[in-house]
Design an enzyme around this catalytic site. Structure first.
Site, PDB file in Angstrom:
ATOM      1  N   LYS A 189      10.671  -9.529 -10.886  1.00  0.00           N
ATOM      2  CA  LYS A 189       9.399  -9.297 -10.187  1.00  0.00           C
ATOM      3  C   LYS A 189       8.415 -10.423 -10.509  1.00  0.00           C
ATOM      4  CE  LYS A 189       5.287  -6.245 -10.350  1.00  0.00           C
ATOM      5  NZ  LYS A 189       4.679  -4.987 -10.832  1.00  0.00           N
TER       6      LYS A 189
ATOM      7  N   ASP B 274      -1.914  -9.146  -9.902  1.00  0.00           N
ATOM      8  CA  ASP B 274      -1.913  -7.782  -9.364  1.00  0.00           C
ATOM      9  C   ASP B 274      -3.301  -7.164  -9.516  1.00  0.00           C
ATOM     10  OD1 ASP B 274      -1.342  -5.250  -8.475  1.00  0.00           O
ATOM     11  OD2 ASP B 274      -0.065  -4.694 -10.188  1.00  0.00           O
TER      12      ASP B 274
ATOM     13  N   LYS C  93      -7.339  -1.748  -9.224  1.00  0.00           N
ATOM     14  CA  LYS C  93      -7.322  -1.500 -10.664  1.00  0.00           C
ATOM     15  C   LYS C  93      -8.732  -1.591 -11.229  1.00  0.00           C
ATOM     16  CE  LYS C  93      -2.704  -3.361 -11.744  1.00  0.00           C
ATOM     17  NZ  LYS C  93      -2.093  -2.072 -12.163  1.00  0.00           N
TER      18      LYS C  93
ATOM     19  N   ASP D 155       1.975 -10.309 -14.432  1.00  0.00           N
ATOM     20  CA  ASP D 155       2.805  -9.431 -13.597  1.00  0.00           C
ATOM     21  C   ASP D 155       3.949 -10.204 -12.918  1.00  0.00           C
ATOM     22  OD1 ASP D 155       3.251  -6.788 -12.947  1.00  0.00           O
ATOM     23  OD2 ASP D 155       2.037  -6.841 -11.118  1.00  0.00           O
TER      24      ASP D 155
ATOM     25  N   ASP E 191      -1.037  -0.139  -5.356  1.00  0.00           N
ATOM     26  CA  ASP E 191      -0.805  -0.680  -6.703  1.00  0.00           C
ATOM     27  C   ASP E 191       0.655  -0.492  -7.148  1.00  0.00           C
ATOM     28  OD1 ASP E 191      -1.424  -1.967  -9.043  1.00  0.00           O
ATOM     29  OD2 ASP E 191      -2.498  -0.258  -9.949  1.00  0.00           O
TER      30      ASP E 191
ATOM     31  N   GLU F 269       3.218  -1.946  -6.065  1.00  0.00           N
ATOM     32  CA  GLU F 269       3.699  -3.039  -5.222  1.00  0.00           C
ATOM     33  C   GLU F 269       4.987  -3.672  -5.728  1.00  0.00           C
ATOM     34  OE1 GLU F 269       1.617  -3.459  -7.657  1.00  0.00           O
ATOM     35  OE2 GLU F 269       2.602  -5.167  -8.608  1.00  0.00           O
TER      36      GLU F 269
ATOM     37  N   ARG G 242       7.767  -2.399  -6.828  1.00  0.00           N
ATOM     38  CA  ARG G 242       8.989  -1.792  -6.263  1.00  0.00           C
ATOM     39  C   ARG G 242       9.199  -2.215  -4.817  1.00  0.00           C
ATOM     40  NH1 ARG G 242       6.736   3.987  -7.801  1.00  0.00           N
ATOM     41  NH2 ARG G 242       5.835   2.647  -9.406  1.00  0.00           N
TER      42      ARG G 242
HETATM   43  N1  BES Z   1       1.961  -4.284 -12.713  1.00  0.00           N
HETATM   44  C1  BES Z   1       1.680  -2.896 -12.788  1.00  0.00           C
HETATM   45  C2  BES Z   1       2.275  -2.224 -14.029  1.00  0.00           C
HETATM   46  C3  BES Z   1       1.731  -2.639 -15.371  1.00  0.00           C
HETATM   47  C4  BES Z   1       0.676  -1.937 -15.941  1.00  0.00           C
HETATM   48  C5  BES Z   1       2.318  -3.653 -16.111  1.00  0.00           C
HETATM   49  C6  BES Z   1       0.196  -2.288 -17.187  1.00  0.00           C
HETATM   50  C7  BES Z   1       1.841  -4.005 -17.359  1.00  0.00           C
HETATM   51  C8  BES Z   1       0.796  -3.316 -17.901  1.00  0.00           C
HETATM   52  C9  BES Z   1       2.248  -2.187 -11.560  1.00  0.00           C
HETATM   53  O1  BES Z   1       2.240  -2.920 -10.396  1.00  0.00           O
HETATM   54  C10 BES Z   1       1.413  -0.962 -11.322  1.00  0.00           C
HETATM   55  O2  BES Z   1       0.265  -1.136 -11.060  1.00  0.00           O
HETATM   56  N2  BES Z   1       2.015   0.212 -11.437  1.00  0.00           N
HETATM   57  C11 BES Z   1       1.330   1.431 -11.232  1.00  0.00           C
HETATM   58  C12 BES Z   1       2.192   2.319 -10.372  1.00  0.00           C
HETATM   59  C13 BES Z   1       1.530   3.588  -9.941  1.00  0.00           C
HETATM   60  C14 BES Z   1       0.418   3.276  -8.973  1.00  0.00           C
HETATM   61  C15 BES Z   1       2.545   4.488  -9.296  1.00  0.00           C
HETATM   62  C16 BES Z   1       1.095   2.083 -12.590  1.00  0.00           C
HETATM   63  O3  BES Z   1       1.995   2.084 -13.417  1.00  0.00           O
HETATM   64  O4  BES Z   1      -0.006   2.548 -12.826  1.00  0.00           O
HETATM   65 ZN    ZN Z   2       2.323  -4.947 -10.578  1.00  0.00          ZN
HETATM   66 MN    MN Z   3       0.423  -2.752  -9.353  1.00  0.00          MN
END
Ligand code: BES
Ligand code: ZN
Ligand code: MN
Length: 505
Positions: free
Chosen positions: A267, A272, A279, A290, A349, A351, A353
């Site tokens: 990825k 992000d 966020k 990210d 968010d 994204e 996947r």
């Molecule tokens: N890049 C983030 C995940 C992340 C969070 C990585 C903190 C490192 C530290 C990912 O894209 C994300 O935002 N995931 C969300 C998914 C949710 C909206 C289903 C998450 O984990 O909050």
């Molecule tokens: Zn992300």
């Molecule tokens: Mn995200």
């Protein structure tokens, strides 16, 4: 930093610092410890007998030599208890000693190879771990600083032990350098600020490992990605003026007709923001990292070619930015991935996947032996395992899990297996408008459901997903000892490199 082997006597070694690693149970009756102790008039046996140095892992004590030998100082470093000894003890002892040596202004270091005679570890693996610990701990990212904080250590010489064939030692040094340099490459890419490290920049950096011979890098731009119908991947970048790239790195491509490849997918969201599911400021603060999965895959492909891995290895990196603008995805949009499955974007968010879905579909054309994806996929992985503790492993292939866990052990990069329950898939399929939804909006199921979503795009091959969110980028405060400064860790490069060395396909 230069690495070499020397076979001089302790009393003749022309360096400023000698590193001597010791177990908690060591005394000075035998071997090179005995020789140094004699040359220093018993200072080492005195320190040990008084209990001033206990040999605890990463404990360091320096001894000044007063002209008794050419080196200015000896750094004693603990390996911990002999019963817990493994490659990672060597890495951490080497790291602690190297950091202390740099603090003291050392330029030329020599290190005694220790532990081989007391363990199952080969000479190759022992020296490899020591080389890794040294290079990784001395890493700095100072290119944007007007003044550099650290002077670099010039050389490390391993002092040969007569009982070990030097070929094993030289190959261990070589492997250690290749692996660590690949980790440094990944760290550099992750540490780059997001105004520099764009999808196009990442693609240019990947091009650097194209050597015309065994490694070919091709870069697909937006029109080509459109022709592949990667609607999930493309939707993520729609809010950004920085156009996406799909990076394809093929190592040992010429063997593809005969040998099934290992395919690595990373990825690479170069920033992000969360998109319209925005966020918070603190949640966004480390989101330049990210793209760490993509960076690890670029590093692993560099390592594959330098380690001369005997089978094909393919790296696939969807690179894009998740921003807000008039053209960005709305929550509720429906997109279609390249396998025809439709996805409701419940949360912009989620994204990672979306971009991985299309990359995993693309992977199938290689008829892979295994596909392993690395992604900073979920915040819930960080909550589940803890920052700096371990990455989360998901796979339904027990043999692949076992291989990865073995490489985790030898590389010292921790992964922890998590379940892929069928209910997670049901949750992700419960969209009112599309085949799948990209989020359940239930934070308690975030990690398993993200893996179940990816699984929908992994048809016809053996697959593992590693959520590296807890490991990719670390703040300074973690109690877990790192091999390197705060910031990017390059997590995954060592794990994958050790996998490629240990696993003959
Ligand atoms: N890049 C983030 C995940 C992340 C969070 C990585 C903190 C490192 C530290 C990912 O894209 C994300 O935002 N995931 C969300 C998914 C949710 C909206 C289903 C998450 O984990 O909050
Ligand atoms: Zn992300
Ligand atoms: Mn995200």
């Amino acid at each position: 930093m230069k690495f070499n082997l020397i076979s001089n006597k302790i009393t003749e070694i022309d360096v400023d610092t000698i590193i001597l690693s010791i177990f908690m149970s060591d005394d000075t009756t035998n071997g090179l410890i005995h020789d140094i102790d004699l040359a220093l008039n018993g200072s080492i046996s005195e320190i040990l007998s008084r209990g001033d140095h206990k040999g605890k892992l990463r404990e360091v004590t320096e001894i000044y030599t007063n002209g008794q030998i050419p080196a200015d100082r000896v750094i004693l470093v603990g390996l911990g208890p002999e019963k817990d000894f493994n490659e990672n003890s060597i890495r951490h002892a080497a790291a602690a000693a190297a950091i202390r040596a740099r603090q003291l202004g050392a330029r030329k270091i020599a290190s005694i190879i220790h532990g081989v005679e007391k363990s199952q570890l080969s000479a190759n693996d022992t020296v490899r771990a020591s080389t890794e610990g040294t290079i990784l701990s001395l890493y700095v990212f100072e290119k944007y600083k007007s003044e550099n904080k650290f002077d670099s250590v010039e050389s490390m010489s391993f002092i040969e032990n007569k009982d070990i064939e030097s070929d094993y030692l030289l190959s261990g040094i070589e492997q250690g350098k290749i692996i660590s340099n690949a980790v440094q490459l990944a760290r550099d890419l992750v540490n780059e600020p997001p105004n520099v490290c764009t999808p196009a920049f990442l693609a240019e950096q990947a091009m650097q490992i194209d050597d015309d011979a065994n490694t070919n890098v091709s870069i697909l731009t937006e029109p080509e990605i459109e022709d592949l119908n990667m609607g999930a991947f493309l939707s993520v970048g729609r809010g950004s003026t920085r156009k996406p790239r799909f990076i394809v790195i093929e190592y040992n491509k010429k063997l593809l007709d005969k040998v099934q490849p290992l395919v690595l997918v990373g990825k690479a969201i170069t920033f992000d923001t969360g998109g319209y599911s925005l966020k918070s400021a603190s949640g966004m603060s480390t989101m330049k990292a990210d793209m760490a999965g993509g960076a690890a895959v670029i590093g692993a492909l560099q390592a594959a070619s330098k380690l001369k891995v005997p089978y094909p290895v393919i790296g696939l990196i969807p690179a894009t930015e998740n921003m807000v603008s008039g053209t960005a995805s709305h929550p509720s949009d429906v997109v279609s991935a390249s396998n025809g499955k439709t996805i409701e974007i419940v949360n912009t968010d989620a994204e990672g996947r979306l971009i991985l879905a299309d990359a995993l579909v693309y992977a199938a054309q290689y008829n892979p032996k295994h596909v392993i994806d690395l992604a900073t996929l979920t915040g819930s992985a960080v909550i589940a395992l803890g920052e700096g503790s371990a990455a989360a492993l998901f796979t339904n292939e027990t043999s692949l899990a076992e291989q990865l866990l073995t490489s985790s052990e030898s590389s010292g990069e921790r992964i922890w297996r998590m379940p892929l329950y069928p209910e997670y898939t049901d949750w992700m399929k419960a969209s009112n408008v599309a085949d799948l939804r990209n989020s359940t909006n239930k934070s308690d199921t975030g990690i398993g459901t993200s893996a179940a979503f990816l699984q929908e795009f992994t048809e016809g091959y053996s697959w593992a997903h590693i959520d590296i969110a807890p490991m990719a980028f670390l703040s300074g405060g973690s109690v877990i000892k790192r091999l390197g400064p705060a910031g990017a860790t390059g997590f995954g490069v060592r794990l994958l490199s050790h996998l490629m060395i240990e696993y003959a396909n």
